[in-house]
Design a protein around this motif. Structure first.
Motif, PDB file in Angstrom:
ATOM      1  N   VAL A 364       0.843  -1.168   0.195  1.00 16.54           N
ATOM      2  CA  VAL A 364       0.058  -0.126  -0.069  1.00 16.54           C
ATOM      3  C   VAL A 364       0.901   1.281   0.052  1.00 16.54           C
ATOM      4  CG1 VAL A 364      -1.660   1.332   1.461  1.00 16.54           C
ATOM      5  CG2 VAL A 364      -1.972  -1.121   1.159  1.00 16.54           C
ATOM      6  N   LEU A 365       1.828   1.296   0.979  1.00 15.30           N
ATOM      7  CA  LEU A 365       2.536   2.435   1.093  1.00 15.30           C
ATOM      8  C   LEU A 365       3.512   2.743  -0.366  1.00 15.30           C
ATOM      9  CD1 LEU A 365       3.515   2.094   4.901  1.00 15.30           C
ATOM     10  CD2 LEU A 365       2.079   3.768   3.671  1.00 15.30           C
ATOM     11  N   GLN A 366       4.000   1.693  -0.860  1.00 16.96           N
ATOM     12  CA  GLN A 366       4.541   1.989  -1.930  1.00 16.96           C
ATOM     13  C   GLN A 366       3.692   2.193  -3.448  1.00 16.96           C
ATOM     14  OE1 GLN A 366       6.315  -2.049  -2.497  1.00 16.96           O
ATOM     15  NE2 GLN A 366       7.410  -1.978  -0.859  1.00 16.96           N
ATOM     16  N   THR A 367       2.698   1.835  -3.089  1.00 19.62           N
ATOM     17  CA  THR A 367       1.831   2.235  -4.447  1.00 19.62           C
ATOM     18  C   THR A 367       1.168   3.467  -4.202  1.00 19.62           C
ATOM     19  OG1 THR A 367       1.422  -0.170  -4.569  1.00 19.62           O
ATOM     20  CG2 THR A 367      -0.236   1.602  -5.896  1.00 19.62           C
ATOM     21  N   PHE A 368       0.547   3.951  -2.900  1.00 20.55           N
ATOM     22  CA  PHE A 368      -0.206   5.154  -2.730  1.00 20.55           C
ATOM     23  C   PHE A 368       0.212   6.514  -3.331  1.00 20.55           C
ATOM     24  CE2 PHE A 368      -0.947   8.572   0.235  1.00 20.55           C
ATOM     25  CZ  PHE A 368      -2.095   9.044  -0.059  1.00 20.55           C
ATOM     26  N   PRO A 369       1.435   6.816  -2.992  1.00 29.13           N
ATOM     27  CA  PRO A 369       2.155   8.124  -3.398  1.00 29.13           C
ATOM     28  C   PRO A 369       1.827   8.386  -4.895  1.00 29.13           C
ATOM     29  CG  PRO A 369       3.548   6.844  -1.725  1.00 29.13           C
ATOM     30  CD  PRO A 369       2.717   5.874  -2.087  1.00 29.13           C
ATOM     31  N   THR A 370       2.101   7.368  -5.748  1.00 26.05           N
ATOM     32  CA  THR A 370       1.957   7.886  -7.232  1.00 26.05           C
ATOM     33  C   THR A 370       0.707   7.204  -7.804  1.00 26.05           C
ATOM     34  OG1 THR A 370       2.958   5.608  -7.644  1.00 26.05           O
ATOM     35  CG2 THR A 370       4.327   7.406  -7.460  1.00 26.05           C
ATOM     36  N   ALA A 371      -0.545   6.879  -6.879  1.00 24.42           N
ATOM     37  CA  ALA A 371      -1.920   6.462  -7.501  1.00 24.42           C
ATOM     38  C   ALA A 371      -2.564   7.906  -8.065  1.00 24.42           C
ATOM     39  CB  ALA A 371      -2.566   5.876  -6.319  1.00 24.42           C
ATOM     40  N   GLY A 372      -3.142   7.438  -9.047  1.00 26.57           N
ATOM     41  CA  GLY A 372      -3.975   8.564  -9.760  1.00 26.57           C
ATOM     42  C   GLY A 372      -5.249   8.801  -8.836  1.00 26.57           C
ATOM     43  N   PHE A 373      -6.101  10.045  -9.342  1.00 25.07           N
ATOM     44  CA  PHE A 373      -7.143  10.148  -8.575  1.00 25.07           C
ATOM     45  C   PHE A 373      -8.273  10.690  -9.475  1.00 25.07           C
ATOM     46  CE2 PHE A 373      -4.323  14.050  -8.501  1.00 25.07           C
ATOM     47  CZ  PHE A 373      -5.350  14.965  -8.997  1.00 25.07           C
ATOM     48  N   ARG A 374      -9.567  10.636  -9.082  1.00 23.19           N
ATOM     49  CA  ARG A 374     -10.716  10.613  -9.930  1.00 23.19           C
ATOM     50  C   ARG A 374     -10.824  12.414  -9.950  1.00 23.19           C
ATOM     51  NH1 ARG A 374     -14.542   7.595  -5.952  1.00 23.19           N
ATOM     52  NH2 ARG A 374     -12.602   8.115  -4.623  1.00 23.19           N
ATOM     53  N   PRO A 375     -11.427  13.018 -10.868  1.00 22.66           N
ATOM     54  CA  PRO A 375     -11.390  14.325 -11.308  1.00 22.66           C
ATOM     55  C   PRO A 375     -12.129  15.178 -10.013  1.00 22.66           C
ATOM     56  CG  PRO A 375     -11.741  13.068 -13.203  1.00 22.66           C
ATOM     57  CD  PRO A 375     -11.905  12.396 -12.166  1.00 22.66           C
ATOM     58  N   PRO A 376     -11.309  15.873  -9.493  1.00 18.91           N
ATOM     59  CA  PRO A 376     -12.059  16.743  -8.495  1.00 18.91           C
ATOM     60  C   PRO A 376     -12.820  18.042  -8.917  1.00 18.91           C
ATOM     61  CG  PRO A 376      -9.699  17.519  -8.659  1.00 18.91           C
ATOM     62  CD  PRO A 376      -9.932  16.362  -9.589  1.00 18.91           C
ATOM     63  N   ILE A 377     -13.927  17.595  -9.417  1.00 15.48           N
ATOM     64  CA  ILE A 377     -14.729  18.687 -10.022  1.00 15.48           C
ATOM     65  C   ILE A 377     -16.055  18.336  -9.877  1.00 15.48           C
ATOM     66  CG2 ILE A 377     -13.269  19.379 -12.017  1.00 15.48           C
ATOM     67  CD1 ILE A 377     -15.178  17.360 -13.828  1.00 15.48           C
ATOM     68  N   PRO A 378     -16.831  19.353  -9.645  1.00 13.12           N
ATOM     69  CA  PRO A 378     -18.513  19.151  -9.072  1.00 13.12           C
ATOM     70  C   PRO A 378     -19.321  18.384  -9.807  1.00 13.12           C
ATOM     71  CG  PRO A 378     -17.931  21.748  -9.010  1.00 13.12           C
ATOM     72  CD  PRO A 378     -16.736  20.922  -9.751  1.00 13.12           C
ATOM     73  N   GLU A 379     -18.786  18.380 -11.144  1.00  9.86           N
ATOM     74  CA  GLU A 379     -19.671  17.224 -12.117  1.00  9.86           C
ATOM     75  C   GLU A 379     -19.343  15.866 -11.880  1.00  9.86           C
ATOM     76  OE1 GLU A 379     -18.856  21.490 -13.687  1.00  9.86           O
ATOM     77  OE2 GLU A 379     -17.445  19.852 -12.915  1.00  9.86           O
ATOM     78  N   TYR A 380     -18.110  15.600 -11.124  1.00  9.48           N
ATOM     79  CA  TYR A 380     -17.877  14.285 -11.299  1.00  9.48           C
ATOM     80  C   TYR A 380     -18.889  13.249 -10.902  1.00  9.48           C
ATOM     81  CZ  TYR A 380     -15.665   9.742 -10.227  1.00  9.48           C
ATOM     82  OH  TYR A 380     -15.460   8.396 -10.290  1.00  9.48           O
TER      83      TYR A 380
END
Length: 418
Positions: A364-380
């Motif tokens: 988990v700790l090796q993967t988390f720092p480079t993980a992508g994220f979902r678009p942080p927008i109101p329309e998501y």
């Protein structure tokens, strides 16, 4: 005598009313959602300790993920939102902020000694128009969760999980025994956010993107996006390595089935650890996680939850005290010692706790720092709803992957253009 009695009763009544006012406790309402609602005993202890410490009352509810978003929207629209609530890091905070439902937390965070301990890559998920509207509470990254006992039974080496899509399919076919209702891989097909996350995992692992860089247009109607959707849905449709009820199943169902040795692999993460062991304590040393198999590049998606304060709250000061309390080092340290997960939004707890030295947590700790994220927008949330429908249409055989993606692109672009 009657007059004296009336005076005495009046005095008693006034004293009683005055005493009631003196003894009345401040109160806040708190709604908690997501995977952590399963730890009911922990929440009861945490909230009881806060009530005793502050001399207040907390009216709290633990609400299942599948209905949580809709209940929050209804409550906020009616002007009856809770003082404190948990919001998914997948676009909920900017969505709620855009509707005027949340209180900005910039001043509180600027003066709190824990702000610098929050993982830096989480802050964009709680921001809207330059302001912070939430405090990340826990986080995660999606990985391959698998059952080591089922691997051994099928003649597979648990220390060598699949790394590529080809290997994933091969392993899943070996592990599947439809006659005994045993399946190699669980495809999230229910119409909730977990299906969107499933597709995004495969999309990112094929070097695809959900939206363009400024979040103004869909970016998944590409050869990478189509191939990702086709492979994801073919695991159920063509290869039949996912259960027949796939359209009603998601991560929670597959985790519980894995605990009973019925599904060998599925998307999971650090929240899965305490929950799968709760479902079957005997599985404690019989499950593991690995980077999820990919086609062109390793990929993961992080998620989690943030604490937010309702704009409508009449006790914002106490609400912030509660949020600070549950995000404190001491509370998180206690939570981890008792539950073993999920991953705190506080980096210092993750670095200090011996729990995170475990091999599963190291992944988990090796993967988390480079993980992508979902678009942080109101329309998501609207975008996600379109993706869920797209996935289900392919799973049901109503459309091909290419047809479903073309239609979803039109709908997403319309949402983003409004």
């Amino acid at each position: 005598m009657k007059k004296e009695l009336v005076v005495l009763c009046t005095v008693i009544l006034i004293v009683g009313l005055f005493s009631g006012v003196i003894n009345a406790k401040e109160e806040i309402t708190v709604w908690v959602g997501g995977h952590i609602v399963a730890q009911e005993d922990l929440w009861e202890d945490i909230i009881s300790n806060f009530e005793e410490q502050e001399g207040v009352r907390v009216d709290y509810q633990l609400i299942g993920f599948d209905v949580y978003f809709d209940r929050l929207v209804v409550a906020f629209k009616a002007g009856q939102g809770p003082d404190v609530t948990f919001a998914d890091l997948g676009g909920w905070v900017p969505t709620f902020a855009a509707n005027g439902w949340l209180e900005p937390m910039d001043n509180q965070l600027a003066n709190w000694n824990g702000t610098n301990e929050i993982w830096e890559n989480l802050w964009p998920t709680v921001e809207y128009k330059g302001h912070k509207y939430g405090l990340p509470w826990y986080t995660d990254c999606r990985l391959l969760l698998y059952n080591k006992k089922m691997f051994r039974k099928a003649g597979l080496d648990p220390s060598k999980p699949p790394k590529t899509w080809d290997e994933l399919l091969n392993y899943a076919q070996i592990l599947t025994d439809q006659g005994n209702r045993v399946y190699g891989y669980g495809v999230s097909g229910k119409k909730t956010e977990v299906s969107t996350l499933g597709y995004i995992m495969f999309l990112f692992a094929n070097n695809g993107k959900l939206l363009n860089d400024d979040y103004s247009q869909a970016a998944f109607n590409t050869s990478e996006g189509i191939k990702a959707l086709k492979f994801y849905t073919d695991l159920y449709k063509k290869y039949k390595v996912s259960p027949s009820n796939t359209l009603a199943y998601g991560e929670d169902e597959y985790r519980n089935m894995m605990a009973q040795n019925k599904v060998a692999m599925a998307i999971g993460g650090p929240w899965s650890f305490p929950l799968i062991e709760k479902a079957n304590p005997d599985i404690k040393d019989e499950y593991a996680v690995a980077l999820h198999p990919y086609n062109t590049k390793p990929a993961s998606v992080f998620g989690g939850w943030a604490s937010v304060i309702s704009k409508q709250s009449k006790n914002k000061g106490l609400a912030w005290k509660f949020i600070k309390y549950i995000t404190s080092y001491e509370v998180w340290d206690m939570w981890i010692k008792r539950s073993g997960g999920p991953l705190p939004a506080r980096r210092d707890v993750a670095e200090d706790s011996p729990v995170f030295k475990d091999s599963k947590w190291q992944v988990v700790l090796q993967t988390f720092p480079t993980a992508g994220f979902r678009p942080p927008i109101p329309e998501y949330p609207e975008v996600s709803n379109v993706i869920q429908t797209m996935i289900q249409n392919v799973l049901l055989g109503k459309q091909t992957a290419k047809e479903a993606i073309a239609l979803a692109e039109i709908e997403v672009n319309y949402i983003l253009s409004k």
